[in-house]
Design a protein around this motif. Structure first.
Motif, PDB file in Angstrom:
ATOM      1  N   ASP A  81       8.516  14.335  -8.016  1.00 50.18           N
ATOM      2  CA  ASP A  81       7.197  14.223  -7.413  1.00 50.18           C
ATOM      3  C   ASP A  81       6.135  13.705  -8.370  1.00 50.18           C
ATOM      4  N   ARG A  82       6.451  13.653  -9.633  1.00 50.54           N
ATOM      5  CA  ARG A  82       5.460  13.295 -10.628  1.00 50.54           C
ATOM      6  C   ARG A  82       5.531  11.827 -11.054  1.00 50.54           C
ATOM      7  N   ARG A  83       6.489  11.067 -10.512  1.00 51.59           N
ATOM      8  CA  ARG A  83       6.645   9.686 -10.940  1.00 51.59           C
ATOM      9  C   ARG A  83       7.186   8.818  -9.806  1.00 51.59           C
ATOM     10  N   THR A  84       6.757   7.580  -9.783  1.00 44.83           N
ATOM     11  CA  THR A  84       7.355   6.567  -8.916  1.00 44.83           C
ATOM     12  C   THR A  84       8.454   5.861  -9.703  1.00 44.83           C
ATOM     13  N   ILE A 102      11.262  -0.101  -4.283  1.00 45.42           N
ATOM     14  CA  ILE A 102      10.155   0.761  -4.690  1.00 45.42           C
ATOM     15  C   ILE A 102      10.399   2.132  -4.087  1.00 45.42           C
ATOM     16  N   SER A 103      10.510   3.155  -4.938  1.00 52.91           N
ATOM     17  CA  SER A 103      10.803   4.500  -4.463  1.00 52.91           C
ATOM     18  C   SER A 103       9.617   5.418  -4.770  1.00 52.91           C
ATOM     19  N   PRO A 104       8.822   5.783  -3.761  1.00 51.90           N
ATOM     20  CA  PRO A 104       7.689   6.683  -4.004  1.00 51.90           C
ATOM     21  C   PRO A 104       8.150   8.019  -4.575  1.00 51.90           C
ATOM     22  N   SER A 105       7.247   8.750  -5.183  1.00 53.03           N
ATOM     23  CA  SER A 105       7.603   9.997  -5.853  1.00 53.03           C
ATOM     24  C   SER A 105       8.223  11.022  -4.907  1.00 53.03           C
ATOM     25  N   TRP A 106       7.861  10.969  -3.623  1.00 53.32           N
ATOM     26  CA  TRP A 106       8.374  11.951  -2.662  1.00 53.32           C
ATOM     27  C   TRP A 106       9.735  11.551  -2.089  1.00 53.32           C
ATOM     28  N   SER A 107      10.186  10.350  -2.379  1.00 58.91           N
ATOM     29  CA  SER A 107      11.415   9.838  -1.771  1.00 58.91           C
ATOM     30  C   SER A 107      12.605  10.055  -2.689  1.00 58.91           C
ATOM     31  N   LEU A 108      13.726  10.526  -2.116  1.00 61.32           N
ATOM     32  CA  LEU A 108      14.946  10.569  -2.913  1.00 61.32           C
ATOM     33  C   LEU A 108      15.435   9.142  -3.129  1.00 61.32           C
ATOM     34  N   HIS A 109      16.280   8.961  -4.116  1.00 63.62           N
ATOM     35  CA  HIS A 109      16.847   7.636  -4.379  1.00 63.62           C
ATOM     36  C   HIS A 109      18.249   7.799  -4.935  1.00 63.62           C
ATOM     37  N   SER A 110      19.138   7.154  -4.260  1.00 65.38           N
ATOM     38  CA  SER A 110      20.541   7.130  -4.646  1.00 65.38           C
ATOM     39  C   SER A 110      21.163   5.956  -3.910  1.00 65.38           C
ATOM     40  N   GLY A 111      22.297   5.488  -4.407  1.00 60.44           N
ATOM     41  CA  GLY A 111      22.910   4.360  -3.736  1.00 60.44           C
ATOM     42  C   GLY A 111      24.403   4.301  -3.979  1.00 60.44           C
ATOM     43  N   THR A 124       2.267  -2.374  -6.253  1.00 57.25           N
ATOM     44  CA  THR A 124       2.365  -1.245  -5.345  1.00 57.25           C
ATOM     45  C   THR A 124       1.318  -0.204  -5.724  1.00 57.25           C
ATOM     46  N   HIS A 125       0.653   0.359  -4.731  1.00 56.33           N
ATOM     47  CA  HIS A 125      -0.354   1.382  -4.984  1.00 56.33           C
ATOM     48  C   HIS A 125       0.271   2.726  -5.345  1.00 56.33           C
ATOM     49  N   HIS A 126       1.595   2.842  -5.261  1.00 56.35           N
ATOM     50  CA  HIS A 126       2.273   4.020  -5.797  1.00 56.35           C
ATOM     51  C   HIS A 126       2.223   3.938  -7.320  1.00 56.35           C
ATOM     52  N   TYR A 179       0.824  -1.197   0.000  1.00 59.44           N
ATOM     53  CA  TYR A 179       0.000   0.000   0.000  1.00 59.44           C
ATOM     54  C   TYR A 179       0.864   1.255   0.000  1.00 59.44           C
ATOM     55  N   ALA A 180       0.290   2.361  -0.458  1.00 57.92           N
ATOM     56  CA  ALA A 180       1.024   3.613  -0.567  1.00 57.92           C
ATOM     57  C   ALA A 180       1.390   4.150   0.816  1.00 57.92           C
TER      58      ALA A 180
END
Length: 276
Positions: free
Chosen positions: A197-200, A236-245, A40-42, A5-6
């Motif tokens: 913010d516009r994409r998962t 799974i990275s929601p649109s509001w979450s930063l992502h880097s590794g 995922t609901h995202h 769930y989101a």
């Protein structure tokens, strides 16, 4: 079909490591002899894996998406991260070597995964999003997409990015998808980190050495968390979450997005000096 769930940023501060892994990590993407799928609901994305392991596997409809067949209302991007295999879509056979990408549009009824003759190691990564119209199926071989060289060895993030499904490449309704490979000696997959913010966006890390791991950053820039990710595990990275590794060795990853638009560079950078 497993469901996730989101979530929203306010939940992050109270999450344990186990909570974060339950929400955002997909640890068992590839199971021999099975198709695994996570909804995922995202942005209503479905991701998963198909590992024929010497047999044929058919992608069916699922009650959770209320469809008679999987692509009745959806589109699908497929990238092979294992040995050579085949995907048969309504009778058309596509041979996929490691790193190849196949797009299948809405309305295709039968999708069958198999190993190529003489091989038994195909591992198909699946990324699906809702689709409002049908686009033609398209197969792209490794290196035949839009290739971009990014980063620098000095900052440990020299990498080759291959865009397959995108606004100037293979056409789709929502999906944007490709593969990035880090050069030897580089470990950062994205720097600076960013959000959109516009994409998962979902990452599948692969070619991670058995004794190595990737430390994946997530959350808001002032409330970051991390997950320790092994080979062939997905995030799974929601649109509001930063992502880097950053990895303990070089690796590759499949990146795939769906949402408001298909503009690859539509992102909001989070410089490392702003992270907490």
């Amino acid at each position: 079909m497993q469901q996730r769930y989101a979530t929203n940023p306010a939940q992050i501060p109270g999450m344990t490591t186990a909570d974060l892994r339950d929400q955002y990590l997909v640890p068992d993407v590839f199971v021999p002899g099975e198709i695994t799928v996570v909804y995922t609901h995202h942005d209503r994305i479905v991701l998963g894996g198909a590992v024929p392991a010497g047999a044929e596997l058919s992608l069916t409809g699922y009650p959770e998406i209320r469809s008679d067949y999987f692509l009745e209302h959806r589109e699908l991007g497929i990238i092979n991260v294992g040995g050579t295999g085949t995907v048969t879509a309504d009778g058309e056979v596509y041979t996929m070597v490691k790193g190849a990408c196949l797009y299948l549009g809405r309305g295709i009824r039968e999708v069958v995964f198999a190993d190529a003759e003489g091989d038994s190691g195909a591992q198909f990564y699946l990324f699906s999003a809702p689709a409002h119209t049908a686009y033609p199926a398209a197969l792209v071989s490794p290196g035949e997409g839009t290739v971009r060289e990014l980063g620098d060895q000095v900052t440990s993030n020299r990498r080759t990015l291959n865009q397959y499904i995108h606004e100037n490449g293979v056409k789709s309704c929502q999906i944007v998808m490709g593969v990035t490979s880090l050069h030897p000696g580089s470990m950062w997959n994205t720097m600076p980190a960013h959000t959109h913010d516009r994409r998962t966006e979902c990452y599948l890390y692969f070619d991670v050495p058995e004794d190595a791991r990737v430390i994946h950053l997530l959350g808001e820039r002032e409330e970051t968390r991390h997950l320790v990710v092994a080979d062939r595990q997905a995030i799974i990275s929601p649109s509001w979450s930063l992502h880097s590794g950053v990895g303990t060795a070089a690796y590759s990853f499949v990146w795939a997005m769906a949402g408001e638009n298909q503009t690859f560079d539509d992102m909001d950078a989070a410089p490392v000096t702003t992270l907490k």
